[in-house]
Design a protein around this motif. Structure first.
Motif, PDB file in Angstrom:
ATOM      1  N   ASP A   1      -7.751  -6.233 -19.448  1.00 51.27           N
ATOM      2  CA  ASP A   1      -6.869  -4.553 -18.743  1.00 51.27           C
ATOM      3  C   ASP A   1      -6.785  -5.101 -17.284  1.00 51.27           C
ATOM      4  OD1 ASP A   1      -7.085  -2.451 -20.853  1.00 51.27           O
ATOM      5  OD2 ASP A   1      -9.159  -1.663 -20.262  1.00 51.27           O
ATOM      6  N   SER A   2      -7.368  -5.705 -16.652  1.00 54.75           N
ATOM      7  CA  SER A   2      -7.161  -6.047 -15.222  1.00 54.75           C
ATOM      8  C   SER A   2      -6.022  -6.792 -14.917  1.00 54.75           C
ATOM      9  CB  SER A   2      -8.506  -6.314 -14.887  1.00 54.75           C
ATOM     10  OG  SER A   2      -8.631  -7.025 -15.393  1.00 54.75           O
ATOM     11  N   LEU A   3      -5.693  -7.729 -15.877  1.00 58.37           N
ATOM     12  CA  LEU A   3      -5.390  -8.318 -15.991  1.00 58.37           C
ATOM     13  C   LEU A   3      -3.505  -7.764 -16.631  1.00 58.37           C
ATOM     14  CD1 LEU A   3      -6.845 -11.562 -17.029  1.00 58.37           C
ATOM     15  CD2 LEU A   3      -6.271 -10.761 -15.676  1.00 58.37           C
ATOM     16  N   ARG A   4      -3.257  -7.553 -17.223  1.00 56.40           N
ATOM     17  CA  ARG A   4      -2.441  -6.919 -18.105  1.00 56.40           C
ATOM     18  C   ARG A   4      -1.300  -6.548 -17.959  1.00 56.40           C
ATOM     19  NH1 ARG A   4      -1.918  -1.259 -20.340  1.00 56.40           N
ATOM     20  NH2 ARG A   4      -3.633  -0.453 -19.618  1.00 56.40           N
ATOM     21  N   ASP A   5      -1.278  -5.610 -16.026  1.00 55.93           N
ATOM     22  CA  ASP A   5      -0.044  -5.283 -15.617  1.00 55.93           C
ATOM     23  C   ASP A   5       0.690  -6.396 -14.408  1.00 55.93           C
ATOM     24  OD1 ASP A   5       0.419  -2.834 -16.708  1.00 55.93           O
ATOM     25  OD2 ASP A   5      -1.159  -1.683 -15.437  1.00 55.93           O
ATOM     26  N   LEU A   6      -0.609  -7.388 -14.145  1.00 51.86           N
ATOM     27  CA  LEU A   6       0.053  -8.296 -13.297  1.00 51.86           C
ATOM     28  C   LEU A   6       0.064  -9.235 -14.151  1.00 51.86           C
ATOM     29  CD1 LEU A   6      -3.486  -7.941 -10.834  1.00 51.86           C
ATOM     30  CD2 LEU A   6      -0.797  -7.664 -10.110  1.00 51.86           C
ATOM     31  N   VAL A   7       0.347  -9.647 -15.709  1.00 53.30           N
ATOM     32  CA  VAL A   7       0.070 -11.083 -16.017  1.00 53.30           C
ATOM     33  C   VAL A   7       1.116 -10.918 -16.977  1.00 53.30           C
ATOM     34  CG1 VAL A   7      -0.560 -13.721 -16.630  1.00 53.30           C
ATOM     35  CG2 VAL A   7      -1.669 -11.784 -14.910  1.00 53.30           C
ATOM     36  N   ASN A   8       2.576 -11.479 -16.815  1.00 47.39           N
ATOM     37  CA  ASN A   8       3.231 -11.263 -18.529  1.00 47.39           C
ATOM     38  C   ASN A   8       2.456 -12.634 -19.417  1.00 47.39           C
ATOM     39  OD1 ASN A   8       4.811  -9.596 -17.211  1.00 47.39           O
ATOM     40  ND2 ASN A   8       5.977 -10.971 -16.122  1.00 47.39           N
ATOM     41  N   GLU A   9       2.751 -14.169 -18.877  1.00 48.44           N
ATOM     42  CA  GLU A   9       2.033 -15.037 -20.096  1.00 48.44           C
ATOM     43  C   GLU A   9       1.763 -15.479 -19.500  1.00 48.44           C
ATOM     44  OE1 GLU A   9       6.583 -16.231 -20.408  1.00 48.44           O
ATOM     45  OE2 GLU A   9       6.792 -15.214 -22.539  1.00 48.44           O
ATOM     46  N   ALA A  10       0.578 -16.312 -19.500  1.00 44.73           N
ATOM     47  CA  ALA A  10      -0.186 -16.744 -18.847  1.00 44.73           C
ATOM     48  C   ALA A  10      -0.938 -17.523 -19.927  1.00 44.73           C
ATOM     49  CB  ALA A  10      -1.505 -16.614 -18.296  1.00 44.73           C
ATOM     50  N   ASN A  11      -1.628 -19.756 -19.433  1.00 46.65           N
ATOM     51  CA  ASN A  11      -2.346 -20.265 -20.271  1.00 46.65           C
ATOM     52  C   ASN A  11      -3.661 -20.145 -20.063  1.00 46.65           C
ATOM     53  OD1 ASN A  11      -0.783 -21.838 -21.932  1.00 46.65           O
ATOM     54  ND2 ASN A  11      -0.118 -22.893 -20.577  1.00 46.65           N
ATOM     55  N   PHE A  12      -4.512 -19.905 -20.091  1.00 43.10           N
ATOM     56  CA  PHE A  12      -5.546 -19.541 -21.014  1.00 43.10           C
ATOM     57  C   PHE A  12      -6.348 -20.892 -20.794  1.00 43.10           C
ATOM     58  CE2 PHE A  12      -7.316 -15.164 -20.538  1.00 43.10           C
ATOM     59  CZ  PHE A  12      -6.003 -14.801 -20.724  1.00 43.10           C
TER      60      PHE A  12
ATOM     61  N   PHE B   1       0.226  -4.183  -4.794  1.00 50.72           N
ATOM     62  CA  PHE B   1       0.208  -5.142  -5.229  1.00 50.72           C
ATOM     63  C   PHE B   1      -2.185  -5.048  -5.035  1.00 50.72           C
ATOM     64  CE2 PHE B   1       3.630  -8.221  -4.291  1.00 50.72           C
ATOM     65  CZ  PHE B   1       3.627  -8.048  -5.677  1.00 50.72           C
ATOM     66  N   LEU B   2      -2.124  -5.014  -4.019  1.00 52.31           N
ATOM     67  CA  LEU B   2      -3.715  -4.466  -3.552  1.00 52.31           C
ATOM     68  C   LEU B   2      -4.076  -3.246  -4.882  1.00 52.31           C
ATOM     69  CD1 LEU B   2      -5.983  -5.529  -1.824  1.00 52.31           C
ATOM     70  CD2 LEU B   2      -5.636  -3.687  -0.349  1.00 52.31           C
ATOM     71  N   THR B   3      -3.540  -2.290  -5.235  1.00 52.27           N
ATOM     72  CA  THR B   3      -3.583  -1.371  -6.339  1.00 52.27           C
ATOM     73  C   THR B   3      -3.335  -1.504  -7.537  1.00 52.27           C
ATOM     74  OG1 THR B   3      -2.931  -0.106  -4.211  1.00 52.27           O
ATOM     75  CG2 THR B   3      -3.359   1.120  -6.632  1.00 52.27           C
ATOM     76  N   GLN B   4      -2.956  -2.936  -7.472  1.00 47.17           N
ATOM     77  CA  GLN B   4      -2.844  -3.562  -9.088  1.00 47.17           C
ATOM     78  C   GLN B   4      -4.231  -3.756  -9.308  1.00 47.17           C
ATOM     79  OE1 GLN B   4       0.599  -5.269  -9.158  1.00 47.17           O
ATOM     80  NE2 GLN B   4       1.743  -3.811 -10.408  1.00 47.17           N
ATOM     81  N   PHE B   5      -4.780  -4.437  -7.831  1.00 47.21           N
ATOM     82  CA  PHE B   5      -6.011  -5.215  -8.390  1.00 47.21           C
ATOM     83  C   PHE B   5      -7.055  -4.412  -8.917  1.00 47.21           C
ATOM     84  CE2 PHE B   5      -4.757  -8.674  -4.462  1.00 47.21           C
ATOM     85  CZ  PHE B   5      -3.481  -9.315  -5.216  1.00 47.21           C
ATOM     86  N   THR B   6      -6.710  -3.135  -7.984  1.00 43.13           N
ATOM     87  CA  THR B   6      -8.182  -2.696  -7.785  1.00 43.13           C
ATOM     88  C   THR B   6      -8.059  -1.889 -10.210  1.00 43.13           C
ATOM     89  OG1 THR B   6      -6.987  -0.587  -7.608  1.00 43.13           O
ATOM     90  CG2 THR B   6      -8.459  -1.595  -5.966  1.00 43.13           C
ATOM     91  N   LYS B   7      -7.305  -2.078 -10.296  1.00 38.24           N
ATOM     92  CA  LYS B   7      -7.394  -2.092 -12.134  1.00 38.24           C
ATOM     93  C   LYS B   7      -9.096  -2.561 -12.033  1.00 38.24           C
ATOM     94  CE  LYS B   7      -3.889  -0.115 -13.014  1.00 38.24           C
ATOM     95  NZ  LYS B   7      -2.426  -0.888 -13.252  1.00 38.24           N
ATOM     96  N   ALA B   8      -9.226  -3.942 -11.670  1.00 37.93           N
ATOM     97  CA  ALA B   8     -10.682  -4.205 -12.494  1.00 37.93           C
ATOM     98  C   ALA B   8     -12.336  -3.784 -12.052  1.00 37.93           C
ATOM     99  CB  ALA B   8     -10.660  -6.131 -11.829  1.00 37.93           C
ATOM    100  N   THR B   9     -11.847  -2.579 -10.984  1.00 37.59           N
ATOM    101  CA  THR B   9     -12.841  -1.826 -10.754  1.00 37.59           C
ATOM    102  C   THR B   9     -13.717  -1.713 -11.769  1.00 37.59           C
ATOM    103  OG1 THR B   9     -11.330  -0.635  -9.226  1.00 37.59           O
ATOM    104  CG2 THR B   9     -13.509   0.560  -9.940  1.00 37.59           C
ATOM    105  N   PRO B  10     -13.686  -1.593 -12.397  1.00 40.18           N
ATOM    106  CA  PRO B  10     -14.287  -1.615 -14.295  1.00 40.18           C
ATOM    107  C   PRO B  10     -15.107  -2.296 -14.862  1.00 40.18           C
ATOM    108  CG  PRO B  10     -12.923  -0.597 -14.372  1.00 40.18           C
ATOM    109  CD  PRO B  10     -11.787  -1.214 -14.175  1.00 40.18           C
ATOM    110  N   LEU B  11     -15.096  -3.746 -13.933  1.00 40.86           N
ATOM    111  CA  LEU B  11     -15.896  -5.304 -14.173  1.00 40.86           C
ATOM    112  C   LEU B  11     -17.168  -4.805 -13.242  1.00 40.86           C
ATOM    113  CD1 LEU B  11     -12.830  -7.751 -14.556  1.00 40.86           C
ATOM    114  CD2 LEU B  11     -14.805  -7.061 -15.969  1.00 40.86           C
ATOM    115  N   SER B  12     -17.253  -4.238 -12.273  1.00 38.07           N
ATOM    116  CA  SER B  12     -18.214  -4.634 -11.120  1.00 38.07           C
ATOM    117  C   SER B  12     -18.170  -3.305 -10.266  1.00 38.07           C
ATOM    118  CB  SER B  12     -17.682  -5.971  -9.877  1.00 38.07           C
ATOM    119  OG  SER B  12     -18.489  -6.270  -9.710  1.00 38.07           O
TER     120      SER B  12
END
Lengths: 256, 14
Positions: free
Chosen positions: A17-28, A210-221
């Motif tokens: 959830d915290s990555l999906r608006d920032l990253v379209n495609e990525a290599n894990f 962008f800073l606001t998009q980072f805060t999508k990670a708020t539920p993690l911590s």
């Protein structure tokens, strides 16, 4: 061959959830020591770095490094099907053509099995330098989320500076200006505390979008760490329990 | 006014 099982599948759901608006495609990268990801946006303004250590999983087996190219929108669609209390198992074989996601309800009454087609991605990587920052702030993640939400109504860029007493966020826009000071609190082992350590003052500006998009990670911590120095990218880190972190790097805005 | 910088000016490509 990779197999990774997380009883608290909820954690993976929050990560995606915290990555999906920032990253379209990525290599894990699935490696013997854990799962990592590094991804930049196409304009090279932000970088996401994820670490999930092997020992944070309930079961983890990976013999050698496997790059797993993922379309985040597709992964997000599939992982939405996992209930919050489901255990999630990731499974991939060495050919890297697909990733299996298995969701198990806690009473084992339901087992869902999805197969996600993988992509062959040519991804730009950078070497992240071991930076030492002038200002380090730990604060409740919900406070940062609130700062971003409230100041976004006023303008596009946020100016951040800190004193021993507080971290100060300021914004200017057509309608006027606004500022929020988050005061440091006494001894801070408490989760709701704010701690500021400073080697020398810094005054930096960043895109609020962008800073606001980072805060999508708020539920993690419950807490977030901000690190910054003059005219350097800022680091915003959300710890993921004891198993790792999501780190966001944001390039500064500078005077023209 | 302020100009948005790029991370590539801070982080080198390996």
């Amino acid at each position: 061959m990779l197999e990774a099982r997380l009883a608290q599948g909820n954690v993976l759901k929050k990560v995606i959830d915290s990555l999906r608006d920032l990253v379209n495609e990525a290599n894990f990268e699935f490696t013997p020591s854990g799962i990592t990801l590094q991804s930049m946006d196409s304009a090279h303004v932000i970088l996401v770095s994820l670490l999930l250590r092997a020992d944070g999983f309930d079961n983890y087996r990976c013999d050698r490094t496997i790059p797993v190219g993922i379309n985040m929108a597709s992964l997000s669609k599939i992982i939405r099907a996992a209930a919050n209390d489901d255990a999630i198992t990731l499974r991939a074989d060495d050919n890297g053509e697909s990733l299996n996601l298995i969701f198990e309800a806690p009473n084992a009454g339901r087992v869902s099995d999805y197969e996600l087609k993988l992509m062959d991605l040519d991804v730009e990587q950078v070497a992240l330098p071991d930076m030492s920052y002038d200002v380090t702030v730990r604060m409740p993640s919900e406070e940062l989320q609130r700062v971003c939400r409230d100041l976004s109504a006023v303008g596009e860029s946020v100016t951040i500076n800190a004193t021993k007493e507080s971290i100060n966020f300021g914004v200017k826009g057509e309608l006027g200006s606004g500022s929020i000071a988050i005061r440091s609190t006494a001894p801070v082992d408490k989760k709701e505390g704010v701690s500021i350590s400073m080697r020398q003052p810094a005054d930096v500006s960043f895109s609020l979008k962008f800073l606001t998009q980072f805060t999508k990670a708020t539920p993690l911590s419950e807490t977030v760490r901000l690190e910054f120095s003059n005219e350097c990218p800022m680091l915003v880190e959300y710890p993921i329990g004891d198993m790792g972190y999501i780190r966001f790097y944001l390039a500064p805005k500078v005077d023209d | 006014s302020k100009r948005q910088t790029s991370l590539l000016s801070f982080f080198p490509s390996p």
